[in-house]
Design a protein around this motif. Structure first.
Motif, mmCIF file in Angstrom:
data_model
loop_
_atom_site.group_PDB
_atom_site.id
_atom_site.type_symbol
_atom_site.label_atom_id
_atom_site.label_comp_id
_atom_site.label_asym_id
_atom_site.label_seq_id
_atom_site.Cartn_x
_atom_site.Cartn_y
_atom_site.Cartn_z
ATOM 1 N N PRO A 57 60.468 51.144 -69.762
ATOM 2 C CA PRO A 57 60.290 51.500 -71.183
ATOM 3 C C PRO A 57 58.807 51.773 -71.441
ATOM 4 C CG PRO A 57 61.392 49.359 -70.931
ATOM 5 C CD PRO A 57 60.969 49.796 -69.572
ATOM 6 N N ALA A 58 58.519 52.687 -72.336
ATOM 7 C CA ALA A 58 57.158 53.157 -72.561
ATOM 8 C C ALA A 58 56.150 52.037 -72.792
ATOM 9 C CB ALA A 58 57.142 54.133 -73.733
ATOM 10 N N GLU A 59 56.497 51.077 -73.659
ATOM 11 C CA GLU A 59 55.493 50.045 -73.978
ATOM 12 C C GLU A 59 55.249 49.114 -72.790
ATOM 13 O OE1 GLU A 59 59.463 48.489 -75.415
ATOM 14 O OE2 GLU A 59 58.389 50.394 -75.434
ATOM 15 N N LYS A 60 56.289 48.849 -72.013
ATOM 16 C CA LYS A 60 56.127 48.028 -70.807
ATOM 17 C C LYS A 60 55.274 48.778 -69.797
ATOM 18 C CE LYS A 60 59.487 44.471 -70.358
ATOM 19 N NZ LYS A 60 60.848 44.467 -70.866
ATOM 20 N N PHE A 61 55.540 50.075 -69.661
ATOM 21 C CA PHE A 61 54.776 50.902 -68.728
ATOM 22 C C PHE A 61 53.296 50.872 -69.087
ATOM 23 C CE2 PHE A 61 52.725 55.022 -67.940
ATOM 24 C CZ PHE A 61 52.710 55.001 -66.556
ATOM 25 N N GLU A 62 52.977 51.048 -70.367
ATOM 26 C CA GLU A 62 51.573 51.051 -70.807
ATOM 27 C C GLU A 62 50.901 49.721 -70.484
ATOM 28 O OE1 GLU A 62 49.715 53.568 -71.643
ATOM 29 O OE2 GLU A 62 51.458 54.886 -71.530
ATOM 30 N N MET A 63 51.600 48.623 -70.735
ATOM 31 C CA MET A 63 51.043 47.294 -70.441
ATOM 32 C C MET A 63 50.800 47.144 -68.946
ATOM 33 S SD MET A 63 53.182 44.863 -73.065
ATOM 34 C CE MET A 63 53.297 43.530 -71.880
ATOM 35 N N TRP A 64 51.792 47.547 -68.153
ATOM 36 C CA TRP A 64 51.669 47.445 -66.705
ATOM 37 C C TRP A 64 50.512 48.309 -66.207
ATOM 38 C CZ3 TRP A 64 52.142 51.535 -63.252
ATOM 39 C CH2 TRP A 64 51.985 51.184 -61.919
ATOM 40 N N LYS A 65 50.426 49.539 -66.736
ATOM 41 C CA LYS A 65 49.392 50.475 -66.293
ATOM 42 C C LYS A 65 47.993 49.902 -66.549
ATOM 43 C CE LYS A 65 47.978 54.836 -67.798
ATOM 44 N NZ LYS A 65 48.269 56.124 -68.405
ATOM 45 N N LYS A 66 47.805 49.319 -67.718
ATOM 46 C CA LYS A 66 46.504 48.693 -68.040
ATOM 47 C C LYS A 66 46.178 47.601 -67.034
ATOM 48 C CE LYS A 66 45.887 49.363 -72.999
ATOM 49 N NZ LYS A 66 47.157 49.538 -73.705
ATOM 50 N N LYS A 67 47.175 46.758 -66.762
ATOM 51 C CA LYS A 67 46.980 45.629 -65.843
ATOM 52 C C LYS A 67 46.687 46.136 -64.432
ATOM 53 C CE LYS A 67 50.185 42.969 -64.023
ATOM 54 N NZ LYS A 67 50.622 42.424 -62.923
ATOM 55 N N ALA A 68 47.463 47.115 -63.988
ATOM 56 C CA ALA A 68 47.298 47.645 -62.637
ATOM 57 C C ALA A 68 45.941 48.325 -62.484
ATOM 58 C CB ALA A 68 48.422 48.623 -62.314
ATOM 59 N N ALA A 69 45.553 49.078 -63.498
ATOM 60 C CA ALA A 69 44.265 49.782 -63.446
ATOM 61 C C ALA A 69 43.111 48.783 -63.467
ATOM 62 C CB ALA A 69 44.151 50.755 -64.607
ATOM 63 N N ALA A 70 43.277 47.703 -64.212
ATOM 64 C CA ALA A 70 42.226 46.687 -64.301
ATOM 65 C C ALA A 70 42.007 45.991 -62.963
ATOM 66 C CB ALA A 70 42.574 45.667 -65.371
ATOM 67 N N ASN A 71 43.073 45.895 -62.175
ATOM 68 C CA ASN A 71 42.983 45.195 -60.896
ATOM 69 C C ASN A 71 42.597 46.101 -59.736
ATOM 70 O OD1 ASN A 71 43.633 42.656 -61.878
ATOM 71 N ND2 ASN A 71 45.821 43.085 -61.780
ATOM 72 N N LYS A 72 42.436 47.377 -60.011
ATOM 73 C CA LYS A 72 42.050 48.289 -58.931
ATOM 74 C C LYS A 72 40.685 47.894 -58.396
ATOM 75 C CE LYS A 72 42.099 52.495 -60.271
ATOM 76 N NZ LYS A 72 42.303 53.907 -60.530
#
Length: 98
Positions: A57-72
């Protein structure tokens, strides 16, 4: 006759259901999903994002994307003195405005 093939995408390999599930699990659990998925599946970050966007779902994706990008992993180490100045500056300004 010339048939149109809607399924034919780019040259990237299509993942089956099982692989997609595994990819999603890795992406959601790992601190640094893009590197691990690249090793495991040979998919670039952009491709991983596309798959995740379709599956979540869009809002879950956005949350995940932020988290994943932050951990890069960061491309180059930050010089400590630069980093501290910047951090202190931002912190100071934020507190001033609050």
């Amino acid at each position: 006759m010339n048939y149109f093939h809607p399924m034919k995408k780019s040259s990237r390999k299509e993942l089956n259901w099982e692989e997609t599930e595994k990819l999603m699990t890795l992406a959601l659990e790992e601190r640094n999903p893009f590197e691990i998925i690249k090793k495991e599946f040979g998919l670039a970050e952009k491709e991983v994002l596309e798959i995740m966007k379709k599956k979540m779902p869009a809002e879950k994706f956005e949350m995940w994307k932020k988290k994943a990008a932050a951990n890069k992993p960061k491309p180059k180490p930050v010089k400590i003195d630069d980093f501290d100045d910047e951090l202190d500056g931002k912190y100071y300004i934020k507190n001033k405005l609050d």
